[in-house]
Design a protein around this motif. Structure first.
Motif, mmCIF file in Angstrom:
data_model
loop_
_atom_site.group_PDB
_atom_site.id
_atom_site.type_symbol
_atom_site.label_atom_id
_atom_site.label_comp_id
_atom_site.label_asym_id
_atom_site.label_seq_id
_atom_site.Cartn_x
_atom_site.Cartn_y
_atom_site.Cartn_z
ATOM 1 N N LEU A 168 0.833 -1.199 0.000
ATOM 2 C CA LEU A 168 0.000 0.000 0.000
ATOM 3 C C LEU A 168 0.868 1.249 0.000
ATOM 4 C CD1 LEU A 168 -2.795 -0.807 2.621
ATOM 5 C CD2 LEU A 168 -2.782 -1.226 0.168
ATOM 6 N N ARG A 169 0.323 2.336 -0.484
ATOM 7 C CA ARG A 169 0.968 3.640 -0.393
ATOM 8 C C ARG A 169 0.725 4.183 1.010
ATOM 9 N NH1 ARG A 169 -1.324 3.382 -5.445
ATOM 10 N NH2 ARG A 169 0.105 3.779 -7.161
ATOM 11 N N ILE A 170 1.588 5.094 1.452
ATOM 12 C CA ILE A 170 1.466 5.637 2.809
ATOM 13 C C ILE A 170 0.126 6.339 3.009
ATOM 14 C CG2 ILE A 170 2.683 7.795 2.262
ATOM 15 C CD1 ILE A 170 3.264 6.053 5.524
ATOM 16 N N VAL A 171 -0.349 7.058 2.011
ATOM 17 C CA VAL A 171 -1.631 7.764 2.120
ATOM 18 C C VAL A 171 -2.777 6.765 2.222
ATOM 19 C CG1 VAL A 171 -3.180 9.366 0.926
ATOM 20 C CG2 VAL A 171 -0.724 9.762 0.895
ATOM 21 N N GLU A 172 -2.702 5.680 1.471
ATOM 22 C CA GLU A 172 -3.744 4.654 1.522
ATOM 23 C C GLU A 172 -3.782 3.991 2.895
ATOM 24 O OE1 GLU A 172 -3.378 3.348 -3.191
ATOM 25 O OE2 GLU A 172 -2.399 2.153 -1.635
ATOM 26 N N ALA A 173 -2.618 3.666 3.443
ATOM 27 C CA ALA A 173 -2.558 2.998 4.745
ATOM 28 C C ALA A 173 -3.065 3.911 5.857
ATOM 29 C CB ALA A 173 -1.131 2.547 5.036
ATOM 30 N N ALA A 232 -5.202 6.312 5.659
ATOM 31 C CA ALA A 232 -6.631 6.632 5.501
ATOM 32 C C ALA A 232 -7.537 5.477 5.904
ATOM 33 C CB ALA A 232 -6.911 7.027 4.053
ATOM 34 N N LEU A 233 -6.988 4.329 6.241
ATOM 35 C CA LEU A 233 -7.811 3.169 6.580
ATOM 36 C C LEU A 233 -8.544 3.366 7.896
ATOM 37 C CD1 LEU A 233 -5.367 0.290 5.608
ATOM 38 C CD2 LEU A 233 -7.452 0.964 4.410
ATOM 39 N N ASP A 234 -9.764 2.855 7.939
ATOM 40 C CA ASP A 234 -10.580 2.867 9.153
ATOM 41 C C ASP A 234 -10.845 1.433 9.577
ATOM 42 O OD1 ASP A 234 -10.923 5.674 9.323
ATOM 43 O OD2 ASP A 234 -12.459 5.572 7.754
ATOM 44 N N THR A 235 -11.273 1.268 10.828
ATOM 45 C CA THR A 235 -11.586 -0.076 11.308
ATOM 46 C C THR A 235 -12.754 -0.674 10.526
ATOM 47 O OG1 THR A 235 -12.954 0.893 13.047
ATOM 48 C CG2 THR A 235 -10.696 0.313 13.632
ATOM 49 N N ALA A 236 -13.639 0.163 10.014
ATOM 50 C CA ALA A 236 -14.782 -0.323 9.234
ATOM 51 C C ALA A 236 -14.355 -0.868 7.870
ATOM 52 C CB ALA A 236 -15.801 0.795 9.051
ATOM 53 N N VAL A 285 -9.545 -0.742 0.386
ATOM 54 C CA VAL A 285 -8.552 0.325 0.216
ATOM 55 C C VAL A 285 -9.021 1.265 -0.891
ATOM 56 C CG1 VAL A 285 -6.151 0.817 -0.390
ATOM 57 C CG2 VAL A 285 -6.696 -1.230 0.925
ATOM 58 N N VAL A 286 -8.984 2.563 -0.601
ATOM 59 C CA VAL A 286 -9.295 3.580 -1.602
ATOM 60 C C VAL A 286 -7.967 4.068 -2.161
ATOM 61 C CG1 VAL A 286 -10.400 5.783 -2.074
ATOM 62 C CG2 VAL A 286 -11.384 4.233 -0.380
ATOM 63 N N VAL A 314 -8.382 -5.771 -0.845
ATOM 64 C CA VAL A 314 -7.064 -6.406 -0.774
ATOM 65 C C VAL A 314 -7.134 -7.533 0.239
ATOM 66 C CG1 VAL A 314 -4.630 -6.040 -0.240
ATOM 67 C CG2 VAL A 314 -5.962 -4.210 -1.305
ATOM 68 N N PRO A 315 -6.827 -8.779 -0.169
ATOM 69 C CA PRO A 315 -6.833 -9.882 0.797
ATOM 70 C C PRO A 315 -5.707 -9.714 1.814
ATOM 71 C CG PRO A 315 -6.095 -10.637 -1.363
ATOM 72 C CD PRO A 315 -6.483 -9.211 -1.510
ATOM 73 N N LEU A 316 -6.016 -9.997 3.075
ATOM 74 C CA LEU A 316 -5.032 -9.856 4.141
ATOM 75 C C LEU A 316 -4.291 -11.169 4.350
ATOM 76 C CD1 LEU A 316 -6.778 -7.849 6.997
ATOM 77 C CD2 LEU A 316 -5.012 -7.087 5.442
ATOM 78 N N ALA A 317 -2.977 -11.110 4.265
ATOM 79 C CA ALA A 317 -2.170 -12.262 4.642
ATOM 80 C C ALA A 317 -2.302 -12.439 6.151
ATOM 81 C CB ALA A 317 -0.713 -12.025 4.250
#
Length: 180
Positions: free
Chosen positions: A71-76, A78-82, A95-96, A105-108
């Protein structure tokens, strides 16, 4: 230069100009290989180890999101728990990205554990809470992600004085050979 040439080409198509002035401009030569080196395997291991040992569990989650998911730093930031969810039996992260494109994005497993550790006992159901928090319990942004650590969790310092390499930052690495 490509953007400028494209702009003038559009002006010609729209009949605003007679001919594009950037057609004969020389463009800079771009090497096929990037001159910016990436992290080596040992540097990535040192960065993960340093962020894992940080007092703020969001540091490790940030490094995992950036380095393991890409992910890009801005994308990471901007993430919310929702944005955490499940799709077809797999944990995913909404991810926006650039251009407001939404991607699942699937989470490992390791990334999922780091995200769960960063969230801790905060509830995912109470509105849009930031996924990554700074040390003042506010939303982590791209500026505060690299501030206030002496060195950034994105670029860990080595374990010896005067050494800027990550040669001895991992528990399994040999002692540093750099003279003090």
């Amino acid at each position: 230069m490509s953007v400028v040439a494209g702009f003038y080409r559009t002006c010609v198509i729209d009949a605003a100009l007679e001919h594009p002035p950037a057609d004969y401009a020389r463009r800079p030569n771009v090497p096929p290989e990037s001159p910016t080196p990436g992290l080596s395997h040992l540097q990535l291991e040192a960065m993960l180890a340093t962020s894992r040992d940080s007092a703020n569990p969001c540091d490790f989650a940030l490094v995992c999101l950036l380095r393991l998911l890409g992910l890009r730093i801005v994308e990471a930031c901007a993430l919310d728990t929702a944005d955490l969810g499940e799709e077809h039996g797999h944990r995913v992260l909404r991810v926006v990205g650039k251009g407001h494109k939404v991607v699942l994005v699937p989470l490992a497993a390791a990334v999922g554990r780091s995200v769960d550790r960063a969230i801790g006992n905060r509830s995912r159901d109470h509105g849009r809470q930031p996924l990554l928090l700074n040390t003042r319990v506010g939303r982590l942004d791209r500026h505060s992600a690299t501030r206030g650590y002496g060195t950034s969790p994105l670029m860990p310092a080595s374990g010896c004085r005067g050494c800027t390499r990550t040669c001895c930052a991992t528990p399994t690495s040999p002692p540093c050979s750099t003279p003090e």
